[in-house]
Write an enzyme that holds these catalytic residues in place. Structure first.
Site, PDB file in Angstrom:
ATOM      1  N   GLY A 215       0.828  -1.191   0.000  1.00 57.06           N
ATOM      2  CA  GLY A 215       0.000   0.000   0.000  1.00 57.06           C
ATOM      3  C   GLY A 215       0.868   1.249   0.000  1.00 57.06           C
ATOM      4  O   GLY A 215       2.044   1.195  -0.309  1.00 57.06           O
ATOM      5  N   SER A 216       0.289   2.376   0.327  1.00 55.76           N
ATOM      6  CA  SER A 216       1.080   3.608   0.372  1.00 55.76           C
ATOM      7  C   SER A 216       0.196   4.790   0.698  1.00 55.76           C
ATOM      8  O   SER A 216      -1.013   4.757   0.484  1.00 55.76           O
ATOM      9  CB  SER A 216       1.782   3.881  -0.964  1.00 55.76           C
ATOM     10  OG  SER A 216       2.715   2.880  -1.264  1.00 55.76           O
ATOM     11  N   ASN A 217       0.843   5.848   1.182  1.00 61.39           N
ATOM     12  CA  ASN A 217       0.214   7.159   1.301  1.00 61.39           C
ATOM     13  C   ASN A 217       0.988   8.142   0.438  1.00 61.39           C
ATOM     14  O   ASN A 217       2.207   8.022   0.290  1.00 61.39           O
ATOM     15  CB  ASN A 217       0.252   7.670   2.743  1.00 61.39           C
ATOM     16  CG  ASN A 217      -0.404   6.715   3.723  1.00 61.39           C
ATOM     17  OD1 ASN A 217      -1.508   6.242   3.494  1.00 61.39           O
ATOM     18  ND2 ASN A 217       0.291   6.441   4.818  1.00 61.39           N
TER      19      ASN A 217
END
Length: 759
Positions: A215-217
């Protein structure tokens, strides 16, 4: 765009960027040379006069830090794990060696590797050739580290790096179905390789964890909101801390041509997430579909034939042979047949995708046709402004399964959901998909050729959507993303109306995205600075606590009943908890994790259900007045009390660790921006296996980029290296460091050292 005179789309992109040269113009390779300058934490700044030399430096530096890691991944993608380690052992990803070998031997055929190589520009080929030469030079000079002094460590060839790249491509598609591909066998036939139920259970868990582990922001701030009127970027990818998806931090320079810094995946000679003098960018795993399944209607006379438009067509049969180490050390050939329809390989998942006398299932992965991925990042690395970066992605369409979020020194911010997506319109879905299958996994009718992916001549690849039909948003305030659909990259400008294969709107947002938007909105009356972006990650706010803690504390105060004495420690811990996931946060966090995990399995646990009209504030609250919810909560609290009592811990730093280093952050399901995925250890602690990895915050001024960052798991995977834990300790202490970019900054670094290498 009309491409004339037989030039490839790739070459046209190169012409736009001033890069393309005729393949026939390549001259015999001169001996490569490079300069490797290391700064604090051993970050290599690699400088060379040409592409081959730059690749030489990358390969050499990477071998210094991660030779064993790369050598192991090379064994995996060459389908040789069972040959060297035996059939019953598992890869780093937990996949059975034999199943892994069959899959990668099928994926990386000589024909596929040759075609991919021929599709690369001379610059990419030179970069790869240099990388191979640099790695091999180090291996010849120094030998393998003690941890991998074995027969499976060998010099690289260019094909190895191509195979590693192709593994990356299918991570969002057929790579998640390796067991199902290997296990696909006609009814009543005996399988030569048959993954067991445990293998499929692990594969299902890996599918569910794909977005969590990768995932990631991302936040890109434009001129209207930034502290200095320039662009700003927060890159916070959540990627594995071990194995073939572990980032490596580096800085690449060819004077007058290239100057880019950031992080790359193993074996890739380009920066995947980073910044140059004018642009900074990052990626987040998207929700777009990168493959579709096809339900094949079988010929009643032969279950290896399928019906297409009323005609019986034989499935293709591809024998795949791998070598398997026996108990006595000898090698035995094992051959498995992979069946395919015109829609792709047949996959079989017991209880989900069963191959019987009536139906079978094929999987078509769009990224199997993506030979542009390295050229894509090569072009992005050189982009002189945001428009040039955007144009390269529009033209090449080489981004495999991630969004792109970027900002530039002119104060623009950009979100692009421009990955490789099957061209399946909403209308085609209505005509060709089984509504019972839903939209989580697209299932099309394989009995009708009309259900094949549409072909648009504007697309870079047959069967995918062209770039102008995919979501993108340019803003001067901000864009953000945290692995949701494209819908609310900025709530002021919703992105709607796309095929569900691309993006779905009016569906619930994940708690990390809700946290990000609310945090950015809370800063609406002041300019956003570096500290604001850093705090989004490092203050470790547990967003979901703000949504449910009032109800939990009310339950503690009024509804404990006969269990009051037993539950009082839980309630006391929850009340004193600071609602963060810092090292000194109390064990109330552990109770909260346990309670939320349990309550997420209860229907209608929310007091206020999701409302598409209020996506940033719903769902919220706990329905403690509903008997099933109250009973589930009481049982969860009792179980958590017993679990935490066994831990003997007083704070979060005693529990979540990387080796012996305490790690802050926590489960992304709680809306913790600094997301961490862990596995339980025998001692009761939780070992971090994935989460915040390469963190960078980039701003710009008249002198160029000003960046701070950290590689949370450190540069080296060799435990004997002095660069194996140093950044991990700094991350534990929340100490981001300026990233030296200019020549003066590099030479002024207190840990500066220089090494010249020649072929």
């Amino acid at each position: 765009m009309i491409i004339a005179n037989g030039l490839s789309r790739v070459c046209v992109a190169g012409v736009m960027l001033g890069l393309c040269v005729a393949a026939s113009a390549r001259e015999p390779a001169a001996p490569a040379s490079a300069e490797i300058r290391r700064t604090t934490y051993g970050v290599p700044h690699i400088r060379a006069s040409d592409e081959r030399g730059l690749g030489f430096g990358i390969g050499y530096a990477y071998a210094q830090d991660n030779l064993c890691l790369l050598a192991n991944e090379v064994v995996t993608v060459n389908g040789e794990s069972a040959r060297f380690f035996g059939p019953e052992q598992g890869t780093l990803e937990g996949r059975n060696n034999l199943a892994s070998d069959v899959f990668f031997t099928w994926l990386n055929t000589p024909e596929a590797i040759s075609a991919f190589w021929k599709a690369q520009t001379p610059q990419i080929q030179q970069r790869i050739e240099g990388y191979v030469a640099g790695y091999n030079r180090y291996l010849k000079e120094q030998g393998a580290p003690q941890q991998c002094q074995a027969a499976w460590v060998r010099p690289l060839v260019t094909e190895d790096l191509v195979k590693l790249t192709r593994r990356l491509l299918v991570e969002g598609g057929v790579g998640q179905f390796a067991e199902a591909l290997v296990g696909a066998t006609p009814p009543h036939a005996t399988a030569s390789v048959q993954p067991g139920s445990a293998a499929f259970a692990l594969a299902a868990a890996n599918q569910q964890r794909f977005t969590l582990d990768r995932g990631s922001n991302a936040v890109a701030v434009g001129r209207d909101r930034s502290f200095n009127g320039r662009g700003m970027l927060l890159a916070n990818p959540h990627f594995p801390w071990v194995g073939g998806m572990r980032f490596y931090q580096m800085h690449l320079t060819i004077p007058g041509q290239l100057d880019v810094m950031g992080a790359a995946l193993p074996g890739l000679p380009v920066i995947n997430i980073g910044f140059n003098r004018h642009v900074a960018w990052t990626h987040t795993v998207d929700t777009s579909k990168h493959f579709t399944l096809y339900r094949l209607t079988l010929d009643p006379k032969d279950s290896t034939h399928y019906l297409l438009d009323g005609k019986s067509i034989a499935m293709a049969k591809t024998p795949v042979t791998v070598q398997v180490k026996q108990a006595d050390g000898s090698l035995k050939d094992v051959t498995h047949t992979v069946y395919s329809s015109q829609f792709g390989p047949v996959v079989q998942w017991p209880g989900k995708l069963d191959w019987d006398n009536h139906y079978a299932f094929s999987l078509r992965d769009a990224n199997l046709g993506n030979d542009r991925v390295l050229q894509q990042w090569y072009a992005m690395n050189r982009a002189a402004d945001l428009k040039e970066l955007q144009t390269s992605v529009h033209t090449l369409q080489g981004i495999p399964w991630v969004n792109t979020v970027a900002a530039d020194d002119q104060g623009q911010s950009l979100y692009m959901n421009l990955s490789v997506v099957p061209n399946v319109s909403a209308a085609k879905l209505a005509q060709c998909s089984d509504p019972r299958a839903g939209l989580q996994m697209i299932m099309l009718d394989g009995a009708r050729s009309a259900c094949a992916w549409d072909v648009d001549p504007r697309a870079a690849q047959a069967g995918i959507f062209p770039a102008d039909q995919l979501p993108q948003l340019e803003r001067t305030d901000y864009v953000q993303h945290s692995n949701d659909s494209a819908w609310l990259a900025n709530p002021k400008a919703p992105l709607t109306g796309f095929s569900p294969v691309i993006s779905q709107d009016h569906i619930g947002l994940g708690p990390r995205a809700r946290f990000a938007v609310q945090r950015l909105q809370s800063l609406d009356k002041q300019p956003i600075g570096v500290a604001d972006l850093q705090n989004m990650v490092m203050d470790n706010e547990v967003y979901l606590a703000s949504q449910v803690m009032p109800d939990l504390l009310e339950f503690c105060a009024k509804h404990l009943g006969a269990d009051a004495a037993a539950l009082q420690p839980v309630c006391k811990s929850l009340k004193s908890w600071d609602q963060r996931a810092n090292l000194d946060s109390g064990v109330g966090l552990v109770h909260f994790i346990n309670l939320v995990e349990h309550l997420q399995q209860i229907p209608d646990a929310w007091r206020v259900a999701f409302d598409p009209a209020h996506p940033l504030t719903t769902p919220s609250g706990l329905a403690i007045d509903r008997k099933p919810v109250a009973e589930a909560l009481r049982n969860a609290m009792l179980a958590s009390a017993a679990d935490v009592a066994k831990l003997g811990a007083t704070c979060w730093g005693d529990i979540q660790v990387a080796g012996d280093i305490p790690i802050h952050g926590g489960p992304q399901e709680l809306g913790i921006y600094n997301a961490m995925q862990t596995v339980s250890r025998p001692d009761g602690k939780r070992e971090v296996v994935s989460g915040s990895s390469y963190l960078q915050i980039v701003t710009f001024d008249d002198k160029g980029p000003q960046a701070i960052g950290i590689l949370a798991f450190s540069e080296s995977s060799n435990p004997a290296s002095k660069y194996a834990k140093d950044q991990t300790q700094a991350f534990s202490e929340k100490k981001l460091r300026p990233l030296p970019f200019t020549d003066a900054q590099i030479k002024a670094d207190p840990q500066y050292q220089q090494q010249l290498i020649k072929e």
